[in-house]
Design a protein around this motif. Structure first.
Motif, mmCIF file in Angstrom:
data_model
loop_
_atom_site.group_PDB
_atom_site.id
_atom_site.type_symbol
_atom_site.label_atom_id
_atom_site.label_comp_id
_atom_site.label_asym_id
_atom_site.label_seq_id
_atom_site.Cartn_x
_atom_site.Cartn_y
_atom_site.Cartn_z
ATOM 1 N N THR A 154 0.587 6.184 -12.401
ATOM 2 C CA THR A 154 -0.761 5.684 -12.114
ATOM 3 C C THR A 154 -1.175 4.624 -13.120
ATOM 4 O O THR A 154 -0.419 4.295 -14.048
ATOM 5 N N ILE A 195 0.834 -1.205 0.000
ATOM 6 C CA ILE A 195 0.000 0.000 0.000
ATOM 7 C C ILE A 195 0.866 1.251 0.000
ATOM 8 O O ILE A 195 0.605 2.214 -0.732
ATOM 9 N N TYR A 196 1.920 1.223 0.805
ATOM 10 C CA TYR A 196 2.840 2.374 0.858
ATOM 11 C C TYR A 196 3.550 2.559 -0.483
ATOM 12 O O TYR A 196 3.753 3.694 -0.928
ATOM 13 N N GLU A 197 3.902 1.461 -1.129
ATOM 14 C CA GLU A 197 4.538 1.555 -2.452
ATOM 15 C C GLU A 197 3.592 2.211 -3.455
ATOM 16 O O GLU A 197 4.009 3.076 -4.239
ATOM 17 N N TYR A 198 2.340 1.815 -3.442
ATOM 18 C CA TYR A 198 1.347 2.450 -4.317
ATOM 19 C C TYR A 198 1.251 3.949 -4.014
ATOM 20 O O TYR A 198 1.150 4.774 -4.930
ATOM 21 N N TYR A 199 1.244 4.292 -2.751
ATOM 22 C CA TYR A 199 1.163 5.700 -2.349
ATOM 23 C C TYR A 199 2.339 6.485 -2.909
ATOM 24 O O TYR A 199 2.158 7.585 -3.459
ATOM 25 N N GLU A 200 3.536 5.938 -2.790
ATOM 26 C CA GLU A 200 4.733 6.621 -3.303
ATOM 27 C C GLU A 200 4.661 6.791 -4.814
ATOM 28 O O GLU A 200 4.960 7.868 -5.344
ATOM 29 N N ILE A 206 1.975 6.700 -6.890
ATOM 30 C CA ILE A 206 0.852 7.500 -7.392
ATOM 31 C C ILE A 206 0.956 8.956 -6.962
ATOM 32 O O ILE A 206 0.787 9.866 -7.792
ATOM 33 N N ILE A 207 1.250 9.207 -5.697
ATOM 34 C CA ILE A 207 1.255 10.574 -5.172
ATOM 35 C C ILE A 207 2.547 11.311 -5.492
ATOM 36 O O ILE A 207 2.528 12.459 -5.967
ATOM 37 N N HIS A 208 3.683 10.667 -5.278
ATOM 38 C CA HIS A 208 4.963 11.359 -5.421
ATOM 39 C C HIS A 208 5.586 11.214 -6.807
ATOM 40 O O HIS A 208 6.298 12.096 -7.267
#
Length: 286
Positions: A209, A196-201, A203-205
């Motif tokens: 996507t 989940i954290y990898e996806y956050y990094e 997509i957001i940073h």
């Protein structure tokens, strides 16, 4: 005689007579409830797509709401199915090696269908990549960082600890069985959090996507499908852990530990293949 026959008939029809929704004879509605919850995930995905854009046909919240409801229905159905079929009469049933082998073969058949699913997606990815070697990797972030290495290490370790847990219960060592099982569930939870954290990094940073190109769609599709399988595996291991804490399982009765282990080792092997093909393969292809 009639009263005794009725009592025997009542015992024969367990667990259906304790079931809700009530089944008929040995039948149960719980598998259908579970399947309805799983099917609802696809409905939620469709509602999410229909709710996007300026000309959305449904509310943007319809998709997420349907997803939460579907997952809840799936978990309720899974609980009822497992509890009434296996848990409530665990110690009153005889330890039947033939039934245990049938369940293990059933899990192998299920894993065969899962292997076909992943194989089809990988086959499509290889087909597209063969004709578009360099262009599909344009604009992708660094994939082989410390996070994926740590996540891979955690998942491999979880398979090792689960093997130790399985070996312990086969020797009737409940203390080691519980200890290794708790460690396995914790490692699985940390792996899911890491993904989940990898996806956050990404997509957001990184702005990487699902719509960033072919490789992005393949990456999120395959890793997301695997993450769904790991999450289901974590639920299964959680059920096993709750049952273990309740005093169930012994050297003669541990078939669900065996089948859950088979599933968890399967998702572990798939993840290693995913890392080699997607993460390392992308670095080689750039």
């Amino acid at each position: 005689m009639g009263t005794e026959d009725a009592h025997d008939d009542h015992e024969h029809h367990l667990p259906a007579v304790e079931d809700w929704p009530r089944g008929f004879g040995e039948a149960s509605w719980w598998p259908f409830v579970t399947a309805a919850g799983a099917a609802g995930v696809y409905v939620a995905a469709a509602l999410y797509i229909l709710g996007r854009g300026d000309t959305s046909l449904v509310s943007p919240l319809a998709g997420p709401a349907a997803l939460v409801a579907s997952i809840g229905l799936f978990l309720v159905g899974l609980y009822g199915w497992v509890y009434h079929a296996f848990v409530s009469t665990f110690w009153s049933r005889e330890a039947n090696p033939d039934s245990a082998n049938k369940l293990r073969w059933g899990m192998l058949a299920f894993l065969g269908s899962e292997l076909a699913t992943f194989g089809a997606l990988f086959g499509y990815y290889f087909y597209i990549r063969a004709g578009n070697w360099e262009s599909i990797f344009v604009g992708i972030p660094d994939l082989t960082g410390s996070l994926v290495i740590a996540n891979t290490t955690l998942l491999i370790l979880s398979s090792v600890t689960l093997h130790f847990a399985h070996t312990a219960i086969r020797k009737d060592d409940r203390r080691k069985f519980l200890s290794w099982l708790v460690v396995t569930v914790l490692l699985g939870a940390v792996f899911i959090a890491g993904q989940i954290y990898e996806y956050y990094e990404f997509i957001i940073h990184e702005g990487f996507t699902l719509t960033s190109g072919f490789f992005a769609s393949a990456f999120f599709g395959l890793t997301g499908l695997h993450g769904l399988h790991v999450s289901l595996g974590a639920v299964l291991l959680g059920v096993v852990l709750v049952r273990a804490l309740a005093g169930q399982y012994s050297a003669e009765r541990h078939v669900s530990v065996s089948t859950a282990s088979m599933y968890w080792h399967f998702v572990d092997v798939v993840w290693i293949f995913l890392v080699v093909v997607l993460y390392v393969g992308a670095e080689v292809g750039v």
